[in-house]
Design a protein around this motif. Structure first.
Motif, PDB file in Angstrom:
ATOM      1  N   THR A   1      38.872  -0.593 -19.833  1.00  0.00           N
ATOM      2  CA  THR A   1      39.273   0.809 -19.689  1.00  0.00           C
ATOM      3  C   THR A   1      39.921   0.989 -18.320  1.00  0.00           C
ATOM      4  O   THR A   1      39.661   0.208 -17.392  1.00  0.00           O
ATOM      5  CB  THR A   1      38.056   1.757 -19.783  1.00  0.00           C
ATOM      6  OG1 THR A   1      37.210   1.553 -18.647  1.00  0.00           O
ATOM      7  CG2 THR A   1      37.270   1.538 -21.072  1.00  0.00           C
TER       8      THR A   1
ATOM      9  N   MET B   1      44.634   5.572 -25.879  1.00  0.00           N
ATOM     10  CA  MET B   1      44.355   4.472 -24.967  1.00  0.00           C
ATOM     11  C   MET B   1      44.706   4.914 -23.555  1.00  0.00           C
ATOM     12  O   MET B   1      45.861   5.255 -23.271  1.00  0.00           O
ATOM     13  CB  MET B   1      45.173   3.238 -25.354  1.00  0.00           C
ATOM     14  CG  MET B   1      44.957   2.051 -24.445  1.00  0.00           C
ATOM     15  SD  MET B   1      45.971   0.626 -24.921  1.00  0.00           S
ATOM     16  CE  MET B   1      45.078   0.104 -26.390  1.00  0.00           C
ATOM     17  N   GLY B   2      43.732   4.934 -22.667  1.00  0.00           N
ATOM     18  CA  GLY B   2      43.970   5.391 -21.305  1.00  0.00           C
ATOM     19  C   GLY B   2      44.442   6.826 -21.284  1.00  0.00           C
ATOM     20  O   GLY B   2      43.800   7.715 -21.842  1.00  0.00           O
TER      21      GLY B   2
ATOM     22  N   ASP C   1      39.655   1.601 -26.054  1.00  0.00           N
ATOM     23  CA  ASP C   1      39.734   0.626 -24.969  1.00  0.00           C
ATOM     24  C   ASP C   1      40.863  -0.364 -25.263  1.00  0.00           C
ATOM     25  O   ASP C   1      41.522  -0.305 -26.302  1.00  0.00           O
ATOM     26  CB  ASP C   1      38.388  -0.062 -24.722  1.00  0.00           C
ATOM     27  CG  ASP C   1      37.942  -0.964 -25.878  1.00  0.00           C
ATOM     28  OD1 ASP C   1      38.801  -1.635 -26.485  1.00  0.00           O
ATOM     29  OD2 ASP C   1      36.724  -1.003 -26.150  1.00  0.00           O
TER      30      ASP C   1
ATOM     31  N   GLN D   1      38.585   8.074 -27.508  1.00  0.00           N
ATOM     32  CA  GLN D   1      39.127   7.229 -26.450  1.00  0.00           C
ATOM     33  C   GLN D   1      39.094   5.774 -26.893  1.00  0.00           C
ATOM     34  O   GLN D   1      38.071   5.295 -27.399  1.00  0.00           O
ATOM     35  CB  GLN D   1      38.324   7.404 -25.167  1.00  0.00           C
ATOM     36  CG  GLN D   1      39.081   7.004 -23.918  1.00  0.00           C
ATOM     37  CD  GLN D   1      40.260   7.929 -23.632  1.00  0.00           C
ATOM     38  OE1 GLN D   1      40.160   9.129 -23.793  1.00  0.00           O
ATOM     39  NE2 GLN D   1      41.375   7.347 -23.201  1.00  0.00           N
TER      40      GLN D   1
ATOM     41  N   GLN E   1      39.157   3.140 -16.124  1.00  0.00           N
ATOM     42  CA  GLN E   1      38.111   3.390 -15.135  1.00  0.00           C
ATOM     43  C   GLN E   1      37.530   2.079 -14.608  1.00  0.00           C
ATOM     44  O   GLN E   1      37.247   1.931 -13.411  1.00  0.00           O
ATOM     45  CB  GLN E   1      37.009   4.260 -15.757  1.00  0.00           C
ATOM     46  CG  GLN E   1      37.425   5.688 -16.041  1.00  0.00           C
ATOM     47  CD  GLN E   1      38.277   5.836 -17.294  1.00  0.00           C
ATOM     48  OE1 GLN E   1      38.395   4.905 -18.095  1.00  0.00           O
ATOM     49  NE2 GLN E   1      38.863   7.002 -17.478  1.00  0.00           N
ATOM     50  N   GLU E   2      37.359   1.091 -15.509  1.00  0.00           N
ATOM     51  CA  GLU E   2      36.844  -0.205 -15.070  1.00  0.00           C
ATOM     52  C   GLU E   2      37.873  -0.931 -14.197  1.00  0.00           C
ATOM     53  O   GLU E   2      37.510  -1.608 -13.234  1.00  0.00           O
ATOM     54  CB  GLU E   2      36.486  -1.046 -16.297  1.00  0.00           C
ATOM     55  CG  GLU E   2      35.254  -0.533 -17.030  1.00  0.00           C
ATOM     56  CD  GLU E   2      34.977  -1.295 -18.309  1.00  0.00           C
ATOM     57  OE1 GLU E   2      33.895  -1.087 -18.889  1.00  0.00           O
ATOM     58  OE2 GLU E   2      35.837  -2.088 -18.749  1.00  0.00           O
TER      59      GLU E   2
END
Length: 314
Positions: free
Chosen positions: A233, A107-108, A137, A135, A235-236
């Motif tokens: 995520t 996660m991350g 979320d 990966q 990135q979001e």
């Protein structure tokens, strides 16, 4: 210094002395006599050509060389124990699973630098086993394991689900992520307080995100102000931050992995520190999972505090 392989019996005695701070208690723990433990430590010192414990202190304390060796000893002994468990599984009637990959969920950024360290240690110990990285979320805090999409998962915070067990790997200071133009960014590394971030528009997460994770994201206050933006995520989260639509939260190591231009990472000085975990299924019977878990936990004992930057008094 001798180039012969280290004797695990000697390492076991040495590590017991370091952890107990006393030769007699170490002997009792190992069901050996004190002279035998003393001899083991002396032999190890002779082989390595350096003193490993300071016998003048009370309790007995490791020398700088001893501190360094203790970290290696934990990893080697954990790997040895895991190998024995694996062989016991291999000779069990009906044992199978040959060729099955180990699926590692992250996660991350997982547990910061400890994540690649654990994966690489496992690959060195078990080169014949294929490792698949997946990966995760924010919504897969538990379900990636319970729905059998991964075998081990680097997650935060610790899952609150009886189907999953988790080991603490790192413990870090909390941060918020805001746009560089935010007034809060001026706090820099000096830090801000929970009161300072009360009005931030934190991003939203889907309704099926586990409650422990939402408590973590919003510092335990479910009613915090929310942005209209959703994120699952890192990135979001960062996209929402640098465009000024949302704020995020995380662990201090987040800044090392996601140093995006336009984002500022501000420590929250009065928020409780939070831990990253390695989670596995509670009923897991795959010996490779137990090997990976043993190596990760051993590395966490050796490297975790340094990675976390945890200098708080015990």
């Amino acid at each position: 210094m001798s180039s012969a392989p280290l004797d695990l019996r000697l390492l076991s005695s040495f590590l017991a002395v370091v952890e107990e701070g006393h030769f007699g208690r170490a002997a009792a723990r190992l069901f050996l006599s004190p002279p035998a433990v003393t001899q083991h430590v002396r032999r190890l010192e002779t082989e390595l050509g350096t003193l490993l414990v300071d016998r003048r202190t009370n309790p007995v304390s490791p020398t700088p060389a001893g501190v360094r060796l203790a970290g290696h000893a934990r990893v080697l002994l954990a790997a040895s124990n895991a190998a024995l468990d694996d062989m016991a599984e291999a000779v069990r009637p009906g044992a199978g699973g040959a060729g099955r990959p180990l699926r590692v969920g992250i996660m991350g950024h997982g547990s910061a630098e400890l994540t690649p360290a654990a994966i690489n240690a496992y690959r060195r110990a078990r080169p014949e086993v294929r490792v698949e990285i997946r990966q995760l979320d924010f919504t897969e805090h538990v379900t990636a394991l319970t729905e059998d999409r991964v075998d081990v998962a680097f997650v935060r915070p610790g899952p609150d689900d009886e189907r999953v067990v988790a080991d603490v790997l790192t413990t870090e200071q909390r941060i918020v992520v805001v746009p560089e133009r935010s007034p809060l960014a001026a706090a820099g590394q000096t830090g801000a307080t929970l009161a300072d971030v009360a009005a931030l528009p934190f991003f939203r997460v889907p309704g099926h995100t586990p409650r422990p994770f939402t408590d973590y994201l919003y510092f335990g206050e479910e009613g915090r102000r929310r942005s209209t933006d959703y994120a699952v995520t890192p990135q979001e989260v960062l996209t929402g931050v640098i465009t000024g639509r949302a704020a995020g939260s995380g662990l201090r190591s987040f800044a090392r992995y996601y140093a995006w231009p336009g984002a500022a990472f501000v420590p929250i000085i009065d928020a409780p520190w939070e831990s990253s975990h390695l989670a596995v299924r509670a009923d897991e019977d795959n010996p490779e999972v137990h090997i990976f878990r043993a190596l990760a936990v051993a590395l966490a004992r050796e490297l975790g505090a340094a990675i976390s930057g945890d200098t708080r008094p015990l």
